[in-house]
Each structure stands twice: as structure tokens, then as C-alpha cells.
Design a protein around this motif. Sequence first.
Motif, PDB file in Angstrom:
ATOM      1  N   LEU A 271       0.840  -1.187   0.000  1.00  0.00           N
ATOM      2  CA  LEU A 271       0.000   0.000   0.000  1.00  0.00           C
ATOM      3  C   LEU A 271       0.880   1.244   0.000  1.00  0.00           C
ATOM      4  O   LEU A 271       1.981   1.229   0.548  1.00  0.00           O
ATOM      5  CB  LEU A 271      -0.892   0.021   1.255  1.00  0.00           C
ATOM      6  CG  LEU A 271      -1.741  -1.234   1.506  1.00  0.00           C
ATOM      7  CD1 LEU A 271      -2.282  -1.234   2.926  1.00  0.00           C
ATOM      8  CD2 LEU A 271      -2.875  -1.302   0.505  1.00  0.00           C
TER       9      LEU A 271
ATOM     10  N   TYR B  16       0.624   5.390   0.980  1.00  0.00           N
ATOM     11  CA  TYR B  16      -0.141   6.428   1.643  1.00  0.00           C
ATOM     12  C   TYR B  16       0.566   7.773   1.473  1.00  0.00           C
ATOM     13  O   TYR B  16       1.775   7.839   1.325  1.00  0.00           O
ATOM     14  CB  TYR B  16      -0.242   6.159   3.149  1.00  0.00           C
ATOM     15  CG  TYR B  16      -1.174   5.056   3.552  1.00  0.00           C
ATOM     16  CD1 TYR B  16      -0.755   3.729   3.540  1.00  0.00           C
ATOM     17  CD2 TYR B  16      -2.472   5.331   3.975  1.00  0.00           C
ATOM     18  CE1 TYR B  16      -1.607   2.707   3.937  1.00  0.00           C
ATOM     19  CE2 TYR B  16      -3.325   4.322   4.372  1.00  0.00           C
ATOM     20  CZ  TYR B  16      -2.888   3.015   4.349  1.00  0.00           C
ATOM     21  OH  TYR B  16      -3.731   2.010   4.742  1.00  0.00           O
TER      22      TYR B  16
ATOM     23  N   LEU C 247      -4.839   6.734   1.994  1.00  0.00           N
ATOM     24  CA  LEU C 247      -4.458   5.685   1.056  1.00  0.00           C
ATOM     25  C   LEU C 247      -4.497   6.206  -0.380  1.00  0.00           C
ATOM     26  O   LEU C 247      -5.488   6.798  -0.811  1.00  0.00           O
ATOM     27  CB  LEU C 247      -5.409   4.489   1.189  1.00  0.00           C
ATOM     28  CG  LEU C 247      -5.128   3.299   0.279  1.00  0.00           C
ATOM     29  CD1 LEU C 247      -3.762   2.678   0.594  1.00  0.00           C
ATOM     30  CD2 LEU C 247      -6.235   2.245   0.406  1.00  0.00           C
TER      31      LEU C 247
ATOM     32  N   TYR D  93      -2.177  -5.815  -4.952  1.00  0.00           N
ATOM     33  CA  TYR D  93      -2.520  -7.105  -4.358  1.00  0.00           C
ATOM     34  C   TYR D  93      -1.826  -8.298  -5.003  1.00  0.00           C
ATOM     35  O   TYR D  93      -1.959  -9.427  -4.513  1.00  0.00           O
ATOM     36  CB  TYR D  93      -4.034  -7.320  -4.441  1.00  0.00           C
ATOM     37  CG  TYR D  93      -4.834  -6.266  -3.708  1.00  0.00           C
ATOM     38  CD1 TYR D  93      -5.472  -5.240  -4.410  1.00  0.00           C
ATOM     39  CD2 TYR D  93      -4.940  -6.278  -2.326  1.00  0.00           C
ATOM     40  CE1 TYR D  93      -6.208  -4.278  -3.740  1.00  0.00           C
ATOM     41  CE2 TYR D  93      -5.678  -5.318  -1.647  1.00  0.00           C
ATOM     42  CZ  TYR D  93      -6.304  -4.325  -2.357  1.00  0.00           C
ATOM     43  OH  TYR D  93      -7.037  -3.372  -1.686  1.00  0.00           O
TER      44      TYR D  93
ATOM     45  N   PHE E 249       4.284   7.210   2.416  1.00  0.00           N
ATOM     46  CA  PHE E 249       4.630   5.995   3.141  1.00  0.00           C
ATOM     47  C   PHE E 249       4.260   4.766   2.319  1.00  0.00           C
ATOM     48  O   PHE E 249       3.173   4.710   1.739  1.00  0.00           O
ATOM     49  CB  PHE E 249       3.858   5.900   4.457  1.00  0.00           C
ATOM     50  CG  PHE E 249       4.250   6.913   5.493  1.00  0.00           C
ATOM     51  CD1 PHE E 249       3.532   8.099   5.637  1.00  0.00           C
ATOM     52  CD2 PHE E 249       5.319   6.687   6.336  1.00  0.00           C
ATOM     53  CE1 PHE E 249       3.880   9.034   6.589  1.00  0.00           C
ATOM     54  CE2 PHE E 249       5.678   7.619   7.294  1.00  0.00           C
ATOM     55  CZ  PHE E 249       4.962   8.799   7.428  1.00  0.00           C
TER      56      PHE E 249
ATOM     57  N   LEU F 193       1.503  -5.621   3.957  1.00  0.00           N
ATOM     58  CA  LEU F 193       0.628  -6.452   4.772  1.00  0.00           C
ATOM     59  C   LEU F 193       1.102  -7.886   4.670  1.00  0.00           C
ATOM     60  O   LEU F 193       1.165  -8.449   3.574  1.00  0.00           O
ATOM     61  CB  LEU F 193      -0.812  -6.333   4.288  1.00  0.00           C
ATOM     62  CG  LEU F 193      -1.888  -7.048   5.120  1.00  0.00           C
ATOM     63  CD1 LEU F 193      -1.898  -6.514   6.539  1.00  0.00           C
ATOM     64  CD2 LEU F 193      -3.245  -6.871   4.471  1.00  0.00           C
TER      65      LEU F 193
ATOM     66  N   SER G 271      -0.708 -11.724   9.041  1.00  0.00           N
ATOM     67  CA  SER G 271      -1.793 -11.386   9.950  1.00  0.00           C
ATOM     68  C   SER G 271      -2.682 -10.309   9.347  1.00  0.00           C
ATOM     69  O   SER G 271      -2.225  -9.395   8.706  1.00  0.00           O
ATOM     70  CB  SER G 271      -1.219 -10.892  11.277  1.00  0.00           C
ATOM     71  OG  SER G 271      -2.238 -10.327  12.090  1.00  0.00           O
ATOM     72  N   GLN G 272      -3.950 -10.384   9.559  1.00  0.00           N
ATOM     73  CA  GLN G 272      -4.912  -9.429   9.005  1.00  0.00           C
ATOM     74  C   GLN G 272      -4.580  -7.992   9.366  1.00  0.00           C
ATOM     75  O   GLN G 272      -4.751  -7.098   8.581  1.00  0.00           O
ATOM     76  CB  GLN G 272      -6.310  -9.775   9.518  1.00  0.00           C
ATOM     77  CG  GLN G 272      -7.425  -8.928   8.922  1.00  0.00           C
ATOM     78  CD  GLN G 272      -7.807  -9.381   7.539  1.00  0.00           C
ATOM     79  OE1 GLN G 272      -7.320 -10.396   7.065  1.00  0.00           O
ATOM     80  NE2 GLN G 272      -8.668  -8.658   6.863  1.00  0.00           N
ATOM     81  N   GLY G 273      -4.107  -7.783  10.584  1.00  0.00           N
ATOM     82  CA  GLY G 273      -3.880  -6.413  11.028  1.00  0.00           C
ATOM     83  C   GLY G 273      -2.448  -5.990  11.032  1.00  0.00           C
ATOM     84  O   GLY G 273      -2.123  -4.886  11.432  1.00  0.00           O
ATOM     85  N   ASN G 274      -1.558  -6.857  10.583  1.00  0.00           N
ATOM     86  CA  ASN G 274      -0.141  -6.595  10.720  1.00  0.00           C
ATOM     87  C   ASN G 274       0.385  -5.767   9.560  1.00  0.00           C
ATOM     88  O   ASN G 274       1.121  -6.248   8.712  1.00  0.00           O
ATOM     89  CB  ASN G 274       0.610  -7.934  10.801  1.00  0.00           C
ATOM     90  CG  ASN G 274       2.047  -7.743  11.226  1.00  0.00           C
ATOM     91  OD1 ASN G 274       2.382  -6.750  11.845  1.00  0.00           O
ATOM     92  ND2 ASN G 274       2.889  -8.689  10.887  1.00  0.00           N
ATOM     93  N   LEU G 275      -0.010  -4.485   9.531  1.00  0.00           N
ATOM     94  CA  LEU G 275       0.433  -3.576   8.477  1.00  0.00           C
ATOM     95  C   LEU G 275       1.725  -2.919   8.938  1.00  0.00           C
ATOM     96  O   LEU G 275       1.751  -2.243   9.967  1.00  0.00           O
ATOM     97  CB  LEU G 275      -0.650  -2.531   8.231  1.00  0.00           C
ATOM     98  CG  LEU G 275      -0.572  -1.696   6.973  1.00  0.00           C
ATOM     99  CD1 LEU G 275      -0.586  -2.549   5.728  1.00  0.00           C
ATOM    100  CD2 LEU G 275      -1.723  -0.695   6.930  1.00  0.00           C
TER     101      LEU G 275
ATOM    102  N   PHE H 133       4.725  -0.241   8.248  1.00  0.00           N
ATOM    103  CA  PHE H 133       4.956   0.992   7.500  1.00  0.00           C
ATOM    104  C   PHE H 133       6.440   1.275   7.335  1.00  0.00           C
ATOM    105  O   PHE H 133       7.237   1.017   8.236  1.00  0.00           O
ATOM    106  CB  PHE H 133       4.318   2.181   8.229  1.00  0.00           C
ATOM    107  CG  PHE H 133       2.839   2.302   8.040  1.00  0.00           C
ATOM    108  CD1 PHE H 133       1.964   1.578   8.830  1.00  0.00           C
ATOM    109  CD2 PHE H 133       2.320   3.131   7.060  1.00  0.00           C
ATOM    110  CE1 PHE H 133       0.597   1.678   8.655  1.00  0.00           C
ATOM    111  CE2 PHE H 133       0.947   3.247   6.879  1.00  0.00           C
ATOM    112  CZ  PHE H 133       0.087   2.521   7.675  1.00  0.00           C
TER     113      PHE H 133
ATOM    114  N   LYS I 121       9.452   4.271   6.782  1.00  0.00           N
ATOM    115  CA  LYS I 121       9.690   5.498   7.522  1.00  0.00           C
ATOM    116  C   LYS I 121       9.271   6.748   6.742  1.00  0.00           C
ATOM    117  O   LYS I 121       9.249   7.844   7.279  1.00  0.00           O
ATOM    118  CB  LYS I 121      11.164   5.610   7.913  1.00  0.00           C
ATOM    119  CG  LYS I 121      11.607   4.581   8.946  1.00  0.00           C
ATOM    120  CD  LYS I 121      11.025   4.858  10.296  1.00  0.00           C
ATOM    121  CE  LYS I 121      11.429   3.843  11.347  1.00  0.00           C
ATOM    122  NZ  LYS I 121      12.853   3.853  11.649  1.00  0.00           N
TER     123      LYS I 121
END
Lengths: 113, 111
Positions: free
Chosen positions: B33, B35, B45, B50, B88, B92, B95-99, B101, B103
Motif C-alpha cells: 500500500l 499512503y 491511502l 494485491y 509511506f 501487509l 496477519s490481518q492487522g499486521n500492516l 509501515f 519510515k
Amino acid sequence: DAGVIQSPRHEVTEMGQEVTLRCKPISGHDYLFWYRQTMMRGLELLIYFNNNVPIDDSGMPEDRFSAKMPNASFSTLKIQPSEPRDSAVYFCASSPTGAETQYFGPGTRLLVL
Amino acid sequence: GQQLNQSPQSMFIQEGEDVSMNCTSSSIFNTWLWYKQEPGEGPVLLIALYKAGELTSNGRLTAQFGITRKDSFLNISASIPSDVGIYFCAGLGGSQGNLIFGKGTKLSVKP
């Protein structure tokens, strides 16, 4: 439509005081994320919830930090007692599907003296 | 843990120039992703990728998901002053939430 709402936008407190940050996610979003942003460490995930249930809190720095989501429209991140090294910008984000579609709030800038 | 190396750290360019920035990792990611963050705001975003090799555009922005799944690139063509901000990358993993980033790349555009 309102985006993610965070309050307060700025907080200045003294070391040892309790700090409570608040977040209202976008209506209908089942996921809520709390992040901390600093110059040194960048954006770090602290904790995230799915349907009000904490799923992963491995990013929470230590026991001084706690987060709750009592209902689908409200979450809090609490720091007690606060320390100067907690100074950072704290972001809340919500998503309808998961980590890949997050909408961030404007952040709370915290300064602990 | 997983880390993303984003470069360059900052860029100072003239309006109208093209911009390139990239993100690399020693780990494989399933989603990349990009940002943009403006002062006093949260990240927004820009592009989501994907599939390995995927090339996606959003106006003057083009991003690519590296073939090895360990890197991604963002290009901005014909920059304008409102492109100013911090960009940024984020990856991913399992894990579903393990985004995770990067620096960030701070972009400054001179009119």
C-alpha cells in the motif's frame, strides 16, 4: 460523511498523569486500529479490534497502555501513568474489511512534560 | 521483526519533474500500500497492490508490486505543489492487522 473522529487533537500533560485518547470510527466499519507515530520509530500499530474485540495487542508498549472498545462507535486508548517518552502523535483508523482499507483520523498530538 | 526500507528519505524537486521512490523488505508481503500524509493530518491511502507484478495507476501516480513480493515502487509524474507531503509504503503480511509501515519519503516541490 464524517471520517474518523479523534479527540482531543492536542494534549499536553505532566509526567505521571493519566491520559485518555478517544476515537469514533466511521459508522459501519468493523475494524479499529490504534497507531503511534514518532520521528524515530515511524508509524507503529499498537492494537486493533474487530467487532469490538481486541485481536492483536502485541504492539502495546507496556502495561501502562490500555485500550478499550465498549461499543461499535467508540474506543479509548489510555496511558497511566504517562512518561515523556510517550510523546507522539496517536492515530486511530477504521476499516470495513481489514488492514488494507484503513481510514485514518487526524491524530492526537500528545506531549508529556 | 519485519521492516520496510523506504528511500529516499527526502526529495526536493522542481514543479513538473517526475518523482520515484521505493520500498524494500527482506520479507515477503501479500499486499503493498502507498499512503500520503500532509501536515497535521492522518495518512490517506493512494494505491493498493494485491498481486506480484501488478502495476496500478491513480491519476499521475503509478505504483508497482515487485515480482519478488519484497519491494514496491511509486512514481509521480509531472509533480505539482500540492504533491508536497510524506509518502509511506506499507506492507501487509500474514496477519490481518499486521500492516508494517516504511519510515516515509518527504517530498518538497518548488513552484
